[in-house]
Design an enzyme around this catalytic site. Structure first.
Site, PDB file in Angstrom:
ATOM      1  N   GLU A   1      -2.009  -0.878   4.802  1.00  0.00           N
ATOM      2  CA  GLU A   1      -0.819  -0.222   5.014  1.00  0.00           C
ATOM      3  C   GLU A   1       0.498  -1.408   5.363  1.00  0.00           C
ATOM      4  O   GLU A   1       1.631  -0.955   4.928  1.00  0.00           O
ATOM      5  CB  GLU A   1      -0.855   0.421   6.295  1.00  0.00           C
ATOM      6  CG  GLU A   1      -2.235   1.490   6.257  1.00  0.00           C
ATOM      7  CD  GLU A   1      -1.364   2.746   5.540  1.00  0.00           C
ATOM      8  OE1 GLU A   1      -0.480   2.754   4.784  1.00  0.00           O
ATOM      9  OE2 GLU A   1      -2.371   3.974   5.344  1.00  0.00           O
TER      10      GLU A   1
ATOM     11  N   ARG B   1       3.697  -1.015   3.178  1.00  0.00           N
ATOM     12  CA  ARG B   1       5.060  -0.360   3.452  1.00  0.00           C
ATOM     13  C   ARG B   1       5.991  -1.502   3.997  1.00  0.00           C
ATOM     14  O   ARG B   1       7.056  -1.469   3.787  1.00  0.00           O
ATOM     15  CB  ARG B   1       4.676   0.270   4.912  1.00  0.00           C
ATOM     16  CG  ARG B   1       3.712   1.542   4.410  1.00  0.00           C
ATOM     17  CD  ARG B   1       3.585   2.387   5.481  1.00  0.00           C
ATOM     18  NE  ARG B   1       2.449   3.415   5.330  1.00  0.00           N
ATOM     19  CZ  ARG B   1       2.251   4.366   6.000  1.00  0.00           C
ATOM     20  NH1 ARG B   1       3.253   5.017   6.680  1.00  0.00           N
ATOM     21  NH2 ARG B   1       1.396   5.300   5.795  1.00  0.00           N
TER      22      ARG B   1
ATOM     23  N   ASP C   1      -7.678   6.441  -4.178  1.00  0.00           N
ATOM     24  CA  ASP C   1      -6.411   6.635  -5.045  1.00  0.00           C
ATOM     25  C   ASP C   1      -5.790   5.358  -5.400  1.00  0.00           C
ATOM     26  O   ASP C   1      -5.942   5.199  -6.906  1.00  0.00           O
ATOM     27  CB  ASP C   1      -5.572   7.463  -4.285  1.00  0.00           C
ATOM     28  CG  ASP C   1      -5.203   6.905  -2.854  1.00  0.00           C
ATOM     29  OD1 ASP C   1      -5.830   5.906  -2.502  1.00  0.00           O
ATOM     30  OD2 ASP C   1      -4.501   7.795  -2.215  1.00  0.00           O
TER      31      ASP C   1
ATOM     32  N   GLU D   1       3.481  12.571  -2.989  1.00  0.00           N
ATOM     33  CA  GLU D   1       2.680  12.213  -4.109  1.00  0.00           C
ATOM     34  C   GLU D   1       3.193  13.415  -5.164  1.00  0.00           C
ATOM     35  O   GLU D   1       3.215  13.106  -6.313  1.00  0.00           O
ATOM     36  CB  GLU D   1       0.968  12.362  -4.221  1.00  0.00           C
ATOM     37  CG  GLU D   1       0.545  11.261  -3.120  1.00  0.00           C
ATOM     38  CD  GLU D   1       0.710  11.445  -1.733  1.00  0.00           C
ATOM     39  OE1 GLU D   1       0.866  12.621  -1.449  1.00  0.00           O
ATOM     40  OE2 GLU D   1       0.419  10.144  -1.018  1.00  0.00           O
TER      41      GLU D   1
ATOM     42  N   THR E   1       2.840   1.489  -4.549  1.00  0.00           N
ATOM     43  CA  THR E   1       2.446   2.765  -4.064  1.00  0.00           C
ATOM     44  C   THR E   1       3.088   3.395  -2.807  1.00  0.00           C
ATOM     45  O   THR E   1       2.992   4.256  -2.363  1.00  0.00           O
ATOM     46  CB  THR E   1       0.841   2.501  -3.571  1.00  0.00           C
ATOM     47  OG1 THR E   1       0.286   3.788  -3.432  1.00  0.00           O
ATOM     48  CG2 THR E   1       0.867   1.814  -2.338  1.00  0.00           C
TER      49      THR E   1
HETATM   50  C1  DMJ Z   1       1.501   6.183   1.227  1.00  0.00           C
HETATM   51  O1  DMJ Z   1       1.615   5.649   2.360  1.00  0.00           O
HETATM   52  C2  DMJ Z   1       1.329   5.806  -0.106  1.00  0.00           C
HETATM   53  O2  DMJ Z   1       1.518   6.551  -0.974  1.00  0.00           O
HETATM   54  C3  DMJ Z   1      -0.404   5.595  -0.196  1.00  0.00           C
HETATM   55  O3  DMJ Z   1      -0.778   5.039  -1.447  1.00  0.00           O
HETATM   56  C4  DMJ Z   1      -1.072   6.880   0.159  1.00  0.00           C
HETATM   57  N1  DMJ Z   1      -0.354   7.532   1.195  1.00  0.00           N
HETATM   58  C5  DMJ Z   1       0.639   7.741   1.566  1.00  0.00           C
HETATM   59  C6  DMJ Z   1       1.533   9.010   1.608  1.00  0.00           C
HETATM   60  O4  DMJ Z   1       0.731  10.004   1.467  1.00  0.00           O
END
Ligand code: DMJ
Length: 893
Positions: free
Chosen positions: A458, A462, A590, A745, A834
């Site tokens: 995370e 982020r 994912d 998403e 992501t």
């Molecule tokens: C986000 O932090 C990112 O897209 C991650 O890859 C998956 N989950 C969350 C959003 O749902």
């Protein structure tokens, strides 16, 4: 094989697409018009008579206006005919087109009025039923009153006459309180009855009003349509008088005939100039006030410009910007329960001034559907972002997370997560003052030496991702790079495990590591979703050891030879082996698949790279083992999960990143379909539709966290019967999974599908989702919050504005609606991590390492930047010692 319950997905299948709904809706629309025709037929005789008279007058007038030579010859010259045709053409343009434009605007007004009326009729019925029930309840209580008193009296009498009996079941006090309770019950029923009467009279009044309004517009419509038809007939007949109908005349006739049958939708501009459009512009709700939504700017929506170099392999990119294939009627549960409809119902009529204030407010929300101009839509999205940000800034600035209802912040990592995650969105939206506030906070308040654990994944996606993109978008502001490098190095101990598979958590201050409390293993997606950020950091700073390490993890996972390229969702840092039997494209699985493709692209698409090989192998596995369709032919295509070998028809909302990924693969030349299967781009579009339906087929118009699909053999009957249920017969939602966390998403995938196909419907889908977000998620202070259940309307709210609301959802939405030329962040120069932070691709102009001046760790800077440099220089030494094992040579073993 499980295939029996999972109908195969082939290119021959026809989806239940918007066009199918369109066709169905179109029939119904005809039906609606047909019913107008029926109702109007009784009054048609006088109109026909008028028509005849007008026609005759028309002919006479026309005869006097025709060019002289033309009246004299039965076989006119070609020049004369062309002149006459031009004359008619002009006249058609001026009169008929004008009439028809007015008709289409009226049609737009009639349909919502009709649905409104229908809705009120339902309400009247419902209220009538409640009134009957209220009468019945009062009558029942009145009946009971006597009976109850009778029983009590009998009871008391018994006690008095027979002293041998017990004092009886009730004491005097109890009797008194029972009587009071009955009295209160009766009073309540009486009050309800009064209220129910009011409801009925109120809705009956509204029904009457709606009927009058509907009838008035309908009558006007028919009068105008009849007049138009008379004019057309007059023209046609006049034309027939001309000579022997040579080719030119026939062409003219055909043209007139066509004009008689065609109905075109009005353009944005004509709608906005119409009365209804003007009413929208001067709307009363605060959301529309203050001129910030770009009233002056009425530029029509533009298709995205074609990126400079990249062509999709099949050559079909963003060509057409118009694909408004949904014409309704919208029978979705979203439309029925939230008033968020598509097609002709998207733009409901204004309510009369006499309507109640709450209804006016609701209707004003529904009228977001009237806005079709991308620039105006985008301005509203920017406003939503700004108000969300301002609420955070006012109540929780510096905290990781924001609870907008309590107006407080809380910590997750202690790194000002919302500030750094949102920063590039603020930059992209041009919110410079807000960007400056973020920069100042990062310069003076961001501290990374805290003794607390953070999640490696995370924090990387982020915070590290956010800082790296901020560095790029600020044209090399060194503050962001210094902070990024410091964070990257502080996270490095996460890679120090017996197997090389990273730990879940790292202590930024003490360099300790930890597994999640609930499981000694790490999530597979988390340990394999680090390479993009470390790769760009390495490109900018020359420190390649962490990039090598992150790539090595991905290679190590590939070397475990997961069957069909599909990885179980947990993996042990102790042993390096998989630690689960579940395969999922949702939680914990994912972004493994996502980073195979995106890291390969970011590296500049090196040929024969293991990332490309693994991505293709995973795509085959996904096609063979996970993808299914709810029914043969027209069912929804979805991605299920594997529990061991068992296929589970369960799909997380998280999986909705996947349609976009498949489309991105297609754009970069990847095709994995075998004979009879849907090619990449069609598969992406089919999955995209499913994700959109997860929003459309639920009451609040926002997707639940998880859905379960239903397989059924009969492709037609089942879904049709249940078309208006939640899931429309294709999926169901468990109450425990019915929350919505502002997840991005689906918006992310819509962004890719819009960019890659250029189909307008994707922009519209994005907008309809925003309408639902704006309907249910706002908090008074301007922020938006998560929802507890999308099965209820209004959905109860949860008190959390996730950082990906600003970092991802609003950024993607803003870029979907962007009309800049040249296109911003084209997909041949950037790849979004992501968490939606765009990183420039190696080897492109944007991605060149020499674009900005190299990172300096000494002397030149002043103030916080110098502090950062000193800090970093000292830290580099310390971390060097800590992370010596991560040298290049060791990483490559
Ligand atoms: C986000 O932090 C990112 O897209 C991650 O890859 C998956 N989950 C969350 C959003 O749902």
């Amino acid at each position: 094989m499980q295939r029996a319950s999972r109908p195969p997905v082939t290119s021959d299948d026809k989806f239940s697409t918007g066009s199918d709904r369109y066709l169905k809706g179109h029939k119904n629309r005809q039906g609606l018009l047909g019913s107008f025709a029926e109702s109007a037929s009784s009054s048609k005789a006088p109109i026909l008579a008028c028509a005849l008279i007008l026609c005759v007058i028309g002919l006479v007038v026309l005869g006097t206006q025709l060019p002289g030579s033309f009246q004299r010859h039965s076989n006119p010259t070609r020049r004369e005919l062309t002149g006459v045709q031009a004359h008619y053409q002009d006249e058609s343009d001026l009169e008929i087109q004008d009439l028809e434009a007015r008709l289409t605007v009226m049609l737009q007004d009639i349909q919502p009025l009709w649905w409104h009326l229908k809705g009120i009729k339902g309400e009247v019925l419902d209220k009538g039923n409640r009134l009957t029930a209220a009468y019945e309840k009062v009558a029942k209580l009145e009946g009971l009153e006597g009976q109850r008193e009778f029983n009590l009296t009998a009871q008391l009498a018994l006690q008095n006459t027979d002293g041998s009996l017990d004092p009886g079941p009730f004491s005097t006090e109890q009797i008194t309180s029972m009587r009071e309770r009955w009295k209160a019950e009766k009073a309540e029923a009486d009050a309800y009855l009064v209220k129910a009467k009011e409801w009925v009279s109120d809705s009956t009044w509204r029904e009457k009003h709606a009927k009058e309004e509907y009838d008035a517009v309908k009558d006007k419509y028919w009068a105008l349509r009849d007049a138009t038809d008379v004019r057309l007939r007059g023209k046609r007949d006049s034309a027939r008088l001309l000579a022997d109908q040579p080719a030119d005349i026939q062409e003219l006739l055909a043209d007139l005939d066509q004009r008689g049958s065609g109905r075109q939708a009005p353009s944005d501009e004509s709608y906005l100039d119409s009365e209804a459009g003007q009413a929208l512009l001067s709307g009363r709700h605060e959301f529309y006030q203050d001129g910030w939504w770009g009233r002056g700017d009425k530029a029509p929506p533009q298709p995205p410009a074609t990126p400079s170099t990249l062509q999709s392999p099949s050559g079909e990119r963003a060509a057409a910007a118009v694909d408004t294939d949904f014409q309704g009627p919208d029978e979705s549960v979203r439309c029925r329960m939230s008033g968020i409809c598509e097609g002709p119902q998207a733009c409901p009529a204004m309510l009369p001034d006499s309507a109640k204030a709450e209804e006016q407010a609701v209707r004003q929300e529904e009228r977001l559907g009237c806005i079709t101009n991308s620039a105006q839509r985008q301005a509203l999205v920017r406003q939503a972002a700004l108000s969300s940000w301002k609420a955070y800034r006012q109540h929780a600035f510096g905290h990781d997370e924001f609870h907008p209802q309590a107006e407080t912040g809380s910590e997750w990592f202690g790194l000002g997560l919302t500030i750094i995650d949102s920063l590039d969105t603020l930059m992209i939206m041009g919110l410079t003052e807000e960007v400056a506030a973020c920069r100042a906070w990062i310069a003076s308040d961001l501290k990374m030496d805290q003794d607390s654990e953070v999640n490696l994944f995370e924090t990387t996606i982020r915070v590290l991702g956010g800082l790296l993109t901020a560095y790029h978008l600020s044209n090399g502001d060194q503050l962001y790079l210094i902070k990024a490098l410091e964070l990257g190095l502080r996270l490095a101990p996460g890679f120090k495990s017996p197997s090389g598979i990273p730990w879940s958590d790292v202590n930024l201050g003490t360099h300790g590591v930890a597994s999640p409390k609930w499981n000694p293993a790490s999530s597979t997606s988390e340990v394999t979703t680090l390479a993009m950020e470390y790769s760009y950091l390495a490109r900018l700073t020359g420190r390649t050891e962490l990039e090598d390490r992150a790539l090595k993890v991905m290679e190590q996972v590939a070397n475990l030879r997961p069957p069909n390229g599909l990885v179980p969702i947990m993996i042990s840092p102790e042993t390096g082996s998989f630690a689960s039997h579940t395969v999922s494209m949702g939680a914990r699985g994912d972004s493994y698949y996502e980073y195979l493709l995106k890291t390969w692209v970011l590296l500049g698409k090196p040929p024969d790279h293991f990332l490309l090989r693994e991505y293709k192998s995973a795509m085959r596995g996904i096609r063979d083992k996970l993808i299914a369709r709810t029914s043969p032919g027209k069912g929804l295509v979805y991605v299920g999960e594997l529990q061991g070998k068992r296929h589970e028809p369960k799909m997380d909302h998280l999986v909705c990143f996947f349609p976009g990924l498949v489309a991105l693969g297609h754009l970069h030349g990847i095709e994995t379909a075998e004979s009879g299967e849907l090619p990449e781009i069609e598969l992406a579009e089919a999955l995209m539709l499913t994700c959109y339906e997860m929003y459309r087929r639920v009451p609040a118009g926002l997707s639940p966290e998880i859905v379960f699909f239903t397989a059924h053999e009969d492709s037609d009957a089942y879904p049709k019967q249940h078309a208006t249920d939640v899931g429309g017969g294709d999926f169901h939602v468990k109450p425990a999974d019915s929350h919505y966390l502002l997840r991005p998403e689906t918006m992310e995938s819509i962004f890719y599908l819009w960019r890659i196909t250029g189909k307008q419907k994707y922009r519209d889908w994005a907008w309809h989702i925003f309408r639902a977000l704006h309907r249910w998620c706002p908090v008074k202070n301007g922020a938006y919050t998560s929802l507890d259940s999308i099965l209820q309307v209004p959905p109860p709210q949860r008190d959390k504005m996730e950082s990906f609301w600003l970092a991802e959802l609003l950024k993607y939405l803003y870029l979907i609606l962007d009309t800049s030329t040249p296109q911003r962040y084209p997909l041949d120069e950037y790849v979004f991590n992501t968490e939606a932070h765009p990183l420039p691709i190696a080897g492109t102009q944007a991605g060149s390492a020499n674009r900005f001046k190299p990172l300096s760790l000494s002397g030149a800077a002043k103030g916080p930047l110098q502090a950062g440099q000193n800090n970093l220089a000292a830290m580099l030494k310390e971390l060097e010692a800590q992370t010596r094992h991560l040298t290049k040579s060791e990483a490559s073993t």
